[in-house]
Design a protein around this motif. Structure first.
Motif, short mmCIF file in Angstrom:
data_model
loop_
_atom_site.label_atom_id
_atom_site.label_comp_id
_atom_site.label_asym_id
_atom_site.label_seq_id
_atom_site.Cartn_x
_atom_site.Cartn_y
_atom_site.Cartn_z
N PHE A 137 0.84 -1.20 0.00
CA PHE A 137 0.00 0.00 0.00
C PHE A 137 0.87 1.25 0.00
N LEU A 138 0.48 2.24 -0.78
CA LEU A 138 1.15 3.53 -0.73
C LEU A 138 0.82 4.23 0.58
N PRO A 139 1.71 5.11 1.06
CA PRO A 139 1.43 5.85 2.30
C PRO A 139 0.13 6.64 2.20
N ARG A 145 3.29 9.85 0.31
CA ARG A 145 2.93 9.13 -0.92
C ARG A 145 3.76 9.63 -2.09
N LEU A 146 3.88 10.95 -2.22
CA LEU A 146 4.67 11.51 -3.32
C LEU A 146 6.14 11.16 -3.18
N ALA A 173 -3.99 10.36 -8.73
CA ALA A 173 -3.50 11.72 -8.98
C ALA A 173 -2.00 11.81 -8.71
N ALA A 174 -1.55 11.18 -7.65
CA ALA A 174 -0.12 11.19 -7.32
C ALA A 174 0.69 10.44 -8.37
N LEU A 175 0.18 9.32 -8.86
CA LEU A 175 0.88 8.57 -9.91
C LEU A 175 1.04 9.42 -11.16
N ALA A 176 -0.03 10.13 -11.54
CA ALA A 176 0.04 10.99 -12.72
C ALA A 176 1.05 12.12 -12.51
N GLN A 177 1.09 12.67 -11.31
CA GLN A 177 1.99 13.78 -11.02
C GLN A 177 3.45 13.36 -11.07
N VAL A 178 3.76 12.19 -10.53
CA VAL A 178 5.15 11.77 -10.41
C VAL A 178 5.62 10.96 -11.62
#
Length: 280
Positions: A137-139, A145-146, A173-178
Motif C-alpha cells: 500500500f502507498l502511504p 505518498r509523493l 492523482a499522485a501517480l500521474a503527477q510523479v
C-alpha cells in the motif's frame, strides 16, 4: 489426517471460495490451532468448509507479543496454521514477526501455494512480468505518498501497489503527477469476484474512468504501472544496426555486439539483446 509439527502458511481465497485448495482444507482441518487475522472473518470461511479447528487472533497489534505463545504450542507438539483475511499471509498482511520468531526457535515453517492478489493481477495485466516489484500500500499522507513514488520514478520494473477505495483517487492523482500522465498502467479490481474488472490505458485515462464511475472506487484494488523507459537510451542508430548485421555474418553475436558497441559508442548489452530479438 495428521500433519507434522510445524507452522503452516496457508493462503485463503481473495474472493472466490472455490480457490481454496484441497491441501489447504486438509491442513486447516488437521492442525491443532489456526492463527487468524480476524477470527470472525475467517470463521465464515472455515464454516463453509466444515473446518472446526480452534482459532486465535493474530494481527498487527498483538503479533509481537503473541508469537511466543504460539511457539509454546509448537513446543508442546501442537501444529499451527497461519491465515490472513484473504490471500497469502505476510503479503501486506500480518505474520512476519511470527514466522521470524518461529524459525529462530528452530521449528519448521511450511508454506502452501495459493491465492495472492498481486500475482493474480499481474498474470492477466499484459504488462511485463519478467521483472516486477510489489510495493504494497502507498502511504496514506500526501507528502509521504509523493516521496515514495519519487523513489520509484525511474524503476524499470513493473510496479505493483495495493490500494483501498477511499484512497484510490488521490493515489491515481499522485501517480500521474510523479510518473507522468501517459505512463501505461492497469487497474485490477475485485479479482475473482462477480464484478472483477481490469482497466487498461495511461494513468490519465484510468484516472478519468475511475472519476467518472463511482463503482470503480469500490472493492479491493491492485494498481500496476509499467516500469520506467527512456526511448533515447534504447534507440539503436540505423548505421549501428547495419554494422551489427554485417559483423554477425562472420562473428558470433557476442563478439559482433562488442565490436559494434566500440565502433559506435553504444552499450554492448543493448546490442547483444537486440541481436537476439532480430529475425535475420
Amino acid at each position: 489426517m495428521s500433519v507434522p509439527v510445524a507452522l503452516y502458511i496457508v493462503p485463503t481465497p481473495i474472493g472466490n471460495l472455490g480457490d481454496l485448495t484441497p491441501r489447504a482444507v486438509e491442513v486447516l482441518s488437521a492442525v491443532s490451532l489456526i492463527a487468524c487475522e480476524d477470527t470472525r472473518h475467517s470463521g465464515k470461511l472455515l464454516s463453509h468448509f466444515n473446518i472446526t479447528t480452534r482459532t486465535m487472533a493474530l494481527h498487527d497489534h498483538n503479533e509481537r507479543a503473541r508469537a511466543q505463545w504460539f511457539i509454546e504450542k509448537l513446543q508442546a507438539g501442537e501444529s499451527v496454521a497461519l491465515i490472513s483475511d484473504a490471500g497469502t499471509p505476510l503479503i501486506s498482511d500480518p505474520g512476519y514477526h511470527l514466522v521470524s520468531q518461529v524459525r529462530e526457535a528452530g521449528f519448521q515453517v511450511s508454506p502452501l501455494p495459493g491465492a495472492c492478489a498481486a500475482i493474480t493481477a499481474l498474470s492477466a495485466s499484459g504488462l511485463p512480468s519478467d521483472r516486477f516489484s510489489f510495493e504494497g500500500f502507498l502511504p496514506a499522507k500526501d507528502k509521504a505518498r509523493l516521496d515514495k513514488l519519487e523513489s520509484l520514478k525511474e524503476d524499470s520494473r513493473t510496479l505493483i501497489f495495493y490500494e483501498s477505495p477511499h484512497r484510490i483517487l488521490p493515489s491515481l492523482a499522485a501517480l500521474a503527477q510523479v510518473f507522468g500522465a501517459e505512463r501505461p498502467m492497469v487497474m485490477a479490481r475485485e479479482l475473482t469476484k462477480t464484478f472483477e474488472t481490469f482497466l487498461t490505458g495511461s494513468i490519465s485515462e484510468i484516472r478519468a474512468q475511475v472519476e467518472a464511475d463511482p463503482n470503480q472506487q469500490k472493492g479491493e484494488i491492485v494498481l500496476m504501472c509499467h516500469g520506467y523507459t527512456n526511448a533515447d537510451d534504447d534507440a539503436i542508430p540505423a548505421k549501428a544496426l547495419d554494422t551489427l548485421k554485417l559483423l554477425c555474418t562472420e562473428l558470433p553475436l557476442k563478439k559482433a555486439a562488442a565490436l559494434t558497441a566500440e565502433i559506435h559508442g553504444l552499450k554492448k548489452n543493448a546490442l547483444y539483446k537486440l541481436g537476439l530479438e532480430l529475425d535475420w
